[in-house]
Design a protein around this motif. Sequence first.
Motif, mmCIF file in Angstrom:
data_model
loop_
_atom_site.group_PDB
_atom_site.id
_atom_site.type_symbol
_atom_site.label_atom_id
_atom_site.label_comp_id
_atom_site.label_asym_id
_atom_site.label_seq_id
_atom_site.Cartn_x
_atom_site.Cartn_y
_atom_site.Cartn_z
ATOM 1 N N TYR A 122 0.846 -1.196 0.000
ATOM 2 C CA TYR A 122 0.000 0.000 0.000
ATOM 3 C C TYR A 122 0.885 1.251 0.000
ATOM 4 N N PRO A 123 1.574 1.498 -1.115
ATOM 5 C CA PRO A 123 2.505 2.630 -1.144
ATOM 6 C C PRO A 123 1.787 3.979 -1.062
ATOM 7 N N LEU A 124 2.382 4.879 -0.299
ATOM 8 C CA LEU A 124 1.858 6.229 -0.131
ATOM 9 C C LEU A 124 2.652 7.192 -1.008
ATOM 10 N N VAL A 125 2.221 8.428 -1.038
ATOM 11 C CA VAL A 125 2.901 9.473 -1.789
ATOM 12 C C VAL A 125 3.938 10.126 -0.869
ATOM 13 N N GLY A 126 5.195 10.110 -1.272
ATOM 14 C CA GLY A 126 6.232 10.803 -0.521
ATOM 15 C C GLY A 126 6.787 10.080 0.683
ATOM 16 N N THR A 127 6.674 8.761 0.710
ATOM 17 C CA THR A 127 7.133 8.029 1.897
ATOM 18 C C THR A 127 8.634 8.144 2.126
ATOM 19 N N GLU A 128 9.409 8.077 1.058
ATOM 20 C CA GLU A 128 10.867 8.095 1.248
ATOM 21 C C GLU A 128 11.327 9.432 1.823
ATOM 22 N N ALA A 129 10.810 10.535 1.302
ATOM 23 C CA ALA A 129 11.168 11.854 1.841
ATOM 24 C C ALA A 129 10.701 11.987 3.291
ATOM 25 N N ALA A 130 9.489 11.535 3.581
ATOM 26 C CA ALA A 130 8.967 11.604 4.946
ATOM 27 C C ALA A 130 9.806 10.761 5.895
ATOM 28 N N ALA A 131 10.196 9.574 5.464
ATOM 29 C CA ALA A 131 11.021 8.697 6.303
ATOM 30 C C ALA A 131 12.393 9.313 6.547
ATOM 31 N N ASP A 132 12.949 9.989 5.548
ATOM 32 C CA ASP A 132 14.240 10.667 5.731
ATOM 33 C C ASP A 132 14.127 11.751 6.801
ATOM 34 N N ARG A 133 13.053 12.527 6.765
ATOM 35 C CA ARG A 133 12.853 13.595 7.760
ATOM 36 C C ARG A 133 12.595 12.989 9.142
ATOM 37 N N ALA A 134 11.808 11.915 9.192
ATOM 38 C CA ALA A 134 11.559 11.236 10.469
ATOM 39 C C ALA A 134 12.855 10.676 11.035
ATOM 40 N N SER A 135 13.698 10.155 10.162
ATOM 41 C CA SER A 135 14.996 9.622 10.590
ATOM 42 C C SER A 135 15.866 10.726 11.192
ATOM 43 N N ALA A 136 15.856 11.898 10.578
ATOM 44 C CA ALA A 136 16.630 13.027 11.103
ATOM 45 C C ALA A 136 16.107 13.449 12.478
ATOM 46 N N LEU A 137 14.796 13.477 12.634
ATOM 47 C CA LEU A 137 14.210 13.849 13.924
ATOM 48 C C LEU A 137 14.502 12.780 14.971
ATOM 49 N N LEU A 138 14.413 11.531 14.582
ATOM 50 C CA LEU A 138 14.739 10.429 15.485
ATOM 51 C C LEU A 138 16.190 10.541 15.951
ATOM 52 N N ALA A 139 17.105 10.821 15.052
ATOM 53 C CA ALA A 139 18.516 10.983 15.424
ATOM 54 C C ALA A 139 18.677 12.122 16.421
ATOM 55 N N TYR A 140 17.948 13.222 16.189
ATOM 56 C CA TYR A 140 18.018 14.355 17.107
ATOM 57 C C TYR A 140 17.504 13.969 18.497
ATOM 58 N N PHE B 245 -6.013 20.936 17.084
ATOM 59 C CA PHE B 245 -5.571 19.693 17.707
ATOM 60 C C PHE B 245 -4.076 19.639 17.978
ATOM 61 N N ALA B 246 -3.285 20.345 17.168
ATOM 62 C CA ALA B 246 -1.833 20.223 17.283
ATOM 63 C C ALA B 246 -1.147 21.451 16.708
ATOM 64 N N THR B 247 0.095 21.622 17.105
ATOM 65 C CA THR B 247 0.973 22.561 16.433
ATOM 66 C C THR B 247 1.573 21.796 15.261
ATOM 67 N N VAL B 248 1.452 22.337 14.076
ATOM 68 C CA VAL B 248 1.998 21.678 12.891
ATOM 69 C C VAL B 248 3.211 22.473 12.434
ATOM 70 N N THR B 249 4.340 21.800 12.333
ATOM 71 C CA THR B 249 5.601 22.437 11.995
ATOM 72 C C THR B 249 6.431 21.479 11.151
ATOM 73 N N THR B 250 7.694 21.768 10.951
ATOM 74 C CA THR B 250 8.582 20.878 10.199
ATOM 75 C C THR B 250 9.669 20.345 11.125
ATOM 76 N N VAL B 251 10.362 19.333 10.660
ATOM 77 C CA VAL B 251 11.468 18.772 11.433
ATOM 78 C C VAL B 251 12.519 19.851 11.689
ATOM 79 N N GLY B 252 12.878 20.602 10.659
ATOM 80 C CA GLY B 252 13.875 21.658 10.817
ATOM 81 C C GLY B 252 13.472 22.689 11.854
ATOM 82 N N GLU B 253 12.209 23.100 11.822
ATOM 83 C CA GLU B 253 11.724 24.080 12.790
ATOM 84 C C GLU B 253 11.714 23.511 14.207
ATOM 85 N N LEU B 254 11.369 22.236 14.350
ATOM 86 C CA LEU B 254 11.394 21.592 15.671
ATOM 87 C C LEU B 254 12.797 21.586 16.255
#
Length: 186
Positions: free
Chosen positions: A20-38, A169-178
């Motif tokens: 069930y491939p989504l749109v933009g998963t690889e880019a999203a996973a890269d950003r999630a990986s960067a946040l996880l590392a942080y 419901f939430a503050t919506v931001t980017t990994v870089g901004e976080l």
Amino acid sequence: MARLLVIVDIQNDYFPGGAYPLVGTEAAADRASALLAYFRESGEPVVHVQHVWDAPDATFMRPGTHGVEINDAVAPLADEPVVLKGSPNSFLGTDLEQRVRDAAVDDVVIVGMMTSMCVDSTVRAAADLGFAVTVASDACAAPDLEFGGTVIPGDVVHAAFLAALGDGFATVTTVGELIQHAHAEA
């Protein structure tokens, strides 16, 4: 500010070649990986959430398949908890709420797949439980959806759901901004 990162369903079935491939998963996973590392570097807690669809009619996230496995980009370390779930809401029928409460954090940061389903359900549930929630928009991905004979592109689905979540419901931001905001507070 004490935070906890919840990584929702970044699993192989959502990537190209998955069930069930989504749109933009690889880019999203890269950003999630960067946040996880942080988060790992800063010593902040992390909880991984893994969806397992254990039903005879399951079309993806089936137990025992490569697709159900958490993607290598955000693979949990041995000491990082993995919460197994069977519904879109990561809190429903799991111990996630207790893990968040035990961590005594000020903010629950959520990233993952699908913006329009499991991320949305988890963010809304977290807010309903009284948690302050932040969503890293560029570390989430959504599918193309269809309604009334019209196909809604995944990037539009993603934006629409994030707009709704950001409206109460939430503050919506980017990994870089976080990360930048966390550095400014330190």
